[in-house]
Structures are given as structure tokens and as C-alpha cells.
Motif scaffolding. Structure first.
Motif, short mmCIF file in Angstrom:
data_model
loop_
_atom_site.label_atom_id
_atom_site.label_comp_id
_atom_site.label_asym_id
_atom_site.label_seq_id
_atom_site.Cartn_x
_atom_site.Cartn_y
_atom_site.Cartn_z
N VAL A 1 0.85 -1.19 0.00
CA VAL A 1 0.00 0.00 0.00
C VAL A 1 0.89 1.25 0.00
N GLU A 2 0.58 2.18 -0.90
CA GLU A 2 1.35 3.42 -1.01
C GLU A 2 0.78 4.47 -0.06
N VAL A 3 1.67 5.09 0.73
CA VAL A 3 1.27 6.10 1.71
C VAL A 3 2.09 7.37 1.46
N LEU A 4 1.39 8.49 1.28
CA LEU A 4 2.06 9.78 1.08
C LEU A 4 2.25 10.47 2.42
N VAL A 5 3.49 10.88 2.71
CA VAL A 5 3.78 11.57 3.97
C VAL A 5 4.50 12.88 3.68
N ARG A 6 4.37 13.80 4.62
CA ARG A 6 5.18 15.03 4.62
C ARG A 6 6.21 14.89 5.72
N THR A 7 7.47 14.91 5.36
CA THR A 7 8.53 14.70 6.34
C THR A 7 8.72 15.93 7.22
N ALA A 8 9.55 15.79 8.26
CA ALA A 8 9.84 16.91 9.15
C ALA A 8 10.46 18.07 8.39
N GLY B 1 9.59 18.97 5.39
CA GLY B 1 8.60 19.56 4.50
C GLY B 1 8.48 18.89 3.15
N GLN B 2 9.24 17.82 2.88
CA GLN B 2 9.15 17.12 1.62
C GLN B 2 7.97 16.14 1.62
N GLU B 3 7.32 16.00 0.46
CA GLU B 3 6.26 15.01 0.31
C GLU B 3 6.84 13.77 -0.35
N VAL B 4 6.73 12.63 0.35
CA VAL B 4 7.37 11.39 -0.09
C VAL B 4 6.37 10.24 0.00
N TRP B 5 6.38 9.38 -1.03
CA TRP B 5 5.55 8.17 -0.99
C TRP B 5 6.33 7.05 -0.32
N ARG B 6 5.70 6.37 0.64
CA ARG B 6 6.33 5.24 1.31
C ARG B 6 5.46 4.00 1.06
N THR B 7 6.09 2.86 0.89
CA THR B 7 5.38 1.63 0.55
C THR B 7 5.32 0.68 1.75
N LEU B 8 4.11 0.46 2.25
CA LEU B 8 3.89 -0.45 3.37
C LEU B 8 3.57 -1.84 2.83
N ASP B 9 4.30 -2.83 3.29
CA ASP B 9 4.06 -4.21 2.88
C ASP B 9 2.99 -4.83 3.77
N LEU B 10 1.75 -4.88 3.26
CA LEU B 10 0.63 -5.44 4.01
C LEU B 10 0.15 -6.75 3.39
N THR B 11 1.10 -7.51 2.84
CA THR B 11 0.75 -8.78 2.21
C THR B 11 0.39 -9.86 3.22
N ASP B 12 0.86 -9.69 4.48
CA ASP B 12 0.54 -10.67 5.52
C ASP B 12 -0.77 -10.27 6.19
N ARG B 13 -1.87 -10.77 5.64
CA ARG B 13 -3.19 -10.37 6.13
C ARG B 13 -3.44 -10.85 7.55
#
Length: 453
Positions: free
Chosen positions: A179-186, A188-200
Motif C-alpha cells: 500500500v502506497e502512503v504519502l507523507v510530509r517529512t519533518a 517539509g518534503q512530500e514522499v511516498w512510502r510503501t507499506l508491505d501489508l501482504t501478511d493479512r
């Protein structure tokens, strides 16, 4: 006091939602010309009773507020006078009987839409999704999440609060994918981070979602700064002062109050070397922890509390209000989303992928009711909406004695051209009672296990 609030909120919530459900059956039955004999909210001994209307319908509020029923005229239950035969439930067409049965769950869904709508009009209050600590080696750590990251989006869904972050991550995670998650870092940059949620299974295991991801939400006491220091306690004897910022303990740097608490709790009766920053200068203190018993475990304690940044706490609160028309659209959307999510999680429970310990019983529901009532109207409306749609979904399950079981009988009747035999119905009733009893036993077991820790 908290116990009384929980009990009162639970009784109000269940009483209201049962009334809504049974009123759905009652209203449609009356419109179909069926004679209603009794409308009861609750079971057991009547606390209040009134007979009214042309049909002399008995309205009852009973002692046990865990359900209710609408009793209709029916030849299968008692003799019916010839003049009333056309008004007996069993004499109605299968389509009318289906309409009457489905009306209860429908009323619950409509109530959920109304409650969510009112919640959006009153104003949705939440907490800004700012990351506090990230546990080393956790899913969040592997994805690159960092302290002070602000979660902006979970894929295409905006997430102004932690509640929406958790809801969207759970919904996307049920597909067992990244799952792709967009964050704003400390910075001020906007970065997409990828969470591995394959283990249901890990995602649906017991416990809070953020804990399983390895994220601790930022709180106004997250910083490693001393607030109140109890006089004569270990911290005061060591010379700790209000406002001291912890730099390190036993040579290990600390970045959060939670890390400090974990370090102290794990060292009962030990001597710690603590470096703090005081008025811009480093100070070294020697602190010996006290030994304290907590649930049969020895932990360390120093009798000091964190500094709470009240301004930051206010800044973290977010409240959004909507106009009536937008609120209605959002109410319908939220009801649909939560219904789909509930069904998907229920299916994972059936397949064994979700932990059975997630099933909550009356004690847990009462606790949630009390907490939401204390938080405010918006939270209580959300609680009512979620429980209402859950009641609607559960009642539509094809389990004998539930509305869904009756609907199943009527579908069979349409296919075979004649009603299901009373013998088959009686067997189904017994099976349904056993299934419900097993579910309630599991729910009560989970409640007691939570109470016992």
C-alpha cells in the motif's frame, strides 16, 4: 463514575438501536395490513407497559436491554379469529413477508446514514496523523517511516486524522498487497512510502493497527522532557527538575518519553546515569529506580511525569464541518464503506485469517459507548452509526432465528412454490440458537480476557 457513564451510554445506545430495528418491522407490517400484537424493547419482566391504538397493540419496555421483538398475529403461534385471518402474518404473500423482515435491518442502515450525516454536520474531531516513534524492524520502519512524518494520503484517500489513516490502511490491507502512503517529512518534503501489508493474518491479529505496523502516534507528551516531579520520589532525590530534557541514559540516546519509560520500567531497583539538558547546558544525574509491583511483574518507577505541551495538543486537534447536502453524501458513503469493510473482516474471521479475539461482547461495547460519550457528541454519533450498521449486517446473515434466516426460508419458498415445513423451521431454529449461543459465549470470553489482561 466512569462505570456508570459506560452503563448509561450502553443502555441508551442499545435501547435506541433496538427500537430503530424493531420499528422498521413494525412500520412495514402495519403498512402491509398485518396486525401487531406487541412491540417490545428488551426482554424479560416489563418495566413499562401501555396498550394503545385500534388494534390494542401492547407497547413494552422490558428489563433486559439486549434485544427486542415485534409480535404479529400468526396462526402458527395461536388461534386466529376468522375476521382477523386476512391480517395474519402467515397469510401474507411471500413478498410482503420478505418486506416486513428486511425492514428491520434497513432501518438500521438508514439510522447509520442519519447518524453519520449528523456527525459530519456537528463536526468531525480527530487527531493530526503525525508519527511519534517508529519501532525498529517493524513494517513501518521497513517502509522508511520516520519520526515527525505526517500522513497525508493512503493511496487515493485523503487522511486528515489518525482514524482515517487506520480505516484506509485496514481496507487496503485486506487485499493483502503493498500500500502506497504519502507523507510530509519533518523537512517539509512530500514522499511516498510503501507499506508491505501482504501478511493479512498479521494485519488482522489482535491489537491496535498502529501497534502492529510499529507506529506510535505523536502525542503532546512524546518529547523526553520532565513535567511534574513528585517530591521525595526517586527523580526528585536525584535532582531532576521540571523542564529537564533527557539526552541519554546509561550512554544510550533517547528521542521520546516512551523510550525513557521503557528503559526505566525494565530496570527495577537499578541505578541509572542520566544526562539531561537544563537551561541549555548538559547535567549528569545518578538516579535509582524504585521497585513496583504491577500485575505480578516487578517494574522500575521514578515518580515523575512528562511535560505536556498544551499548545501543541490544541494544534493537533482537527475538526471539520460540512453543509447538510455534502454531509448526507458523506453519510451514505461512510455507511457503505463501513458496511463493506465489516463484511470483509467477517469473512476473514470465518476463514480464520482474522483473530477471533477481535469479536467484542457487551462489556467491550459498553466501554466503547462510555468512552465515546465522554469524548463528545460527534464520537458518540459515530459509535451509534457503527453499531447500528453492524446490527443490520448481523441480522441479514443467513442464520435461522435471525432476519437473514427467515429471508432464506422465503427464497426457498419462492423456488419450490410452497412454504418451508414447520419441522424444517423448528430444526433451523435450534441450529440458529446454538450458533448464536456459541458466538455470544466467544464474545463474553473475549470480554473477560480483556478485563483480566
Amino acid at each position: 463514575m466512569t462505570f456508570l457513564i459506560s452503563v448509561l451510554a450502553f443502555v441508551v445506545a442499545i435501547g435506541l438501536l433496538v427500537t430503530v430495528h424493531e420499528f422498521g418491522h413494525y412500520w412495514v407490517a402495519r403498512r402491509c395490513g398485518v396486525k401487531v400484537l406487541r412491540f417490545s424493547v428488551g426482554f424479560g419482566r416489563p418495566l413499562w407497559r401501555r396498550v394503545a391504538g385500534r388494534d390494542r397493540t401492547e407497547y413494552v419496555i422490558a428489563a433486559i436491554p439486549l434485544g427486542g421483538y415485534v409480535k404479529m398475529l400468526d396462526e402458527r403461534e395461536e388461534p386466529v379469529a376468522d375476521k382477523d385471518l386476512p391480517r395474519a402474518f402467515n397469510r401474507q404473500s411471500v413478498w410482503r413477508r420478505m418486506a416486513i423482515v428486511i425492514a428491520g435491518p434497513t432501518a438500521n442502515f438508514l439510522f447509520a446514514i442519519a447518524a453519520f450525516t449528523l456527525m459530519f454536520i456537528v463536526g468531525v474531531t480527530g487527531v493530526k496523523p503525525l508519527v511519534g516513534e517508529v519501532m525498529p524492524g517493524s513494517l513501518a520502519d521497513q517502509a522508511g517511516f520516520e519520526r515527525q512524518d505526517e500522513v497525508l494520503r493512503v493511496e487515493d484517500q485523503s487522511t486528515p486524522t489518525w482514524e482515517l489513516v487506520a480505516l484506509n490502511l485496514l481496507e487496503k490491507g485486506l487485499d493483502a498487497r503493498e500500500v502506497e502512503v504519502l507523507v510530509r517529512t519533518a523537512g517539509g518534503q512530500e514522499v511516498w512510502r510503501t507499506l508491505d501489508l501482504t501478511d493479512r493474518r498479521q494485519l488482522l491479529a489482535d491489537g491496535a493497527l498502529l501497534d502492529k505496523l510499529g507506529i506510535e502516534a505523536w502525542r503532546p507528551w512524546s518529547e523526553p522532557v520532565f513535567g511534574e516531579v513528585l517530591a521525595e520520589g526517586p527523580a526528585a532525590r536525584a535532582g531532576v527538575q521540571t523542564g529537564d530534557r533527557i539526552l541519554s541514559v546509561d550512554g544510550v540516546s533517547l528521542s521520546s518519553w516512551a523510550a525513557w519509560v521503557d528503559h526505566v520500567r525494565a530496570r527495577p531497583g537499578e541505578t541509572l546515569e542520566v544526562r539531561v539538558e537544563r537551561d541549555g547546558s548538559p547535567v549528569t544525574l545518578t538516579l535509582q529506580t524504585e521497585v513496583h509491583e504491577e500485575e505480578g511483574e516487578r517494574i522500575g518507577r521514578i515518580s515523575a511525569w512528562p511535560h505536556v505541551d498544551n499548545e501543541a495538543a490544541e494544534a493537533m486537534q482537527r475538526q471539520v464541518r460540512y453543509g447538510p447536502f455534502q454531509a448526507i453524501a458523506l453519510g451514505v458513503e461512510r455507511t457503505w464503506d463501513m458496511s463493506v469493510l465489516t463484511l470483509r473482516v467477517m469473512w476473514r474471521l470465518i476463514t480464520g485469517e482474522a483473530a477471533a479475539s477481535n469479536i467484542a461482547g457487551p462489556v467491550s461495547i459498553a466501554e466503547y459507548a462510555g468512552v465515546s460519550a465522554v469524548i463528545g457528541l460527534s464520537a458518540f454519533l459515530s459509535f451509534l452509526a457503527i453499531v447500528s450498521l453492524s446490527l443490520g449486517i448481523i441480522n441479514l446473515l443467513p442464520v435461522p432465528i435471525l432476519d437473514g434466516g427467515h429471508l432464506l426460508y422465503y427464497v426457498v419458498e419462492i423456488i419450490k412454490g410452497s412454504p418451508v415445513s414447520q419441522t424444517a423451521e423448528a430444526i433451523g431454529q435450534r441450529i440458529g440458537l446454538v450458533m448464536i449461543a456459541m458466538l455470544m459465549t466467544l464474545a463474553f470470553y473475549n470480554d473477560f480476557m480483556r478485563i483480566l489482561g
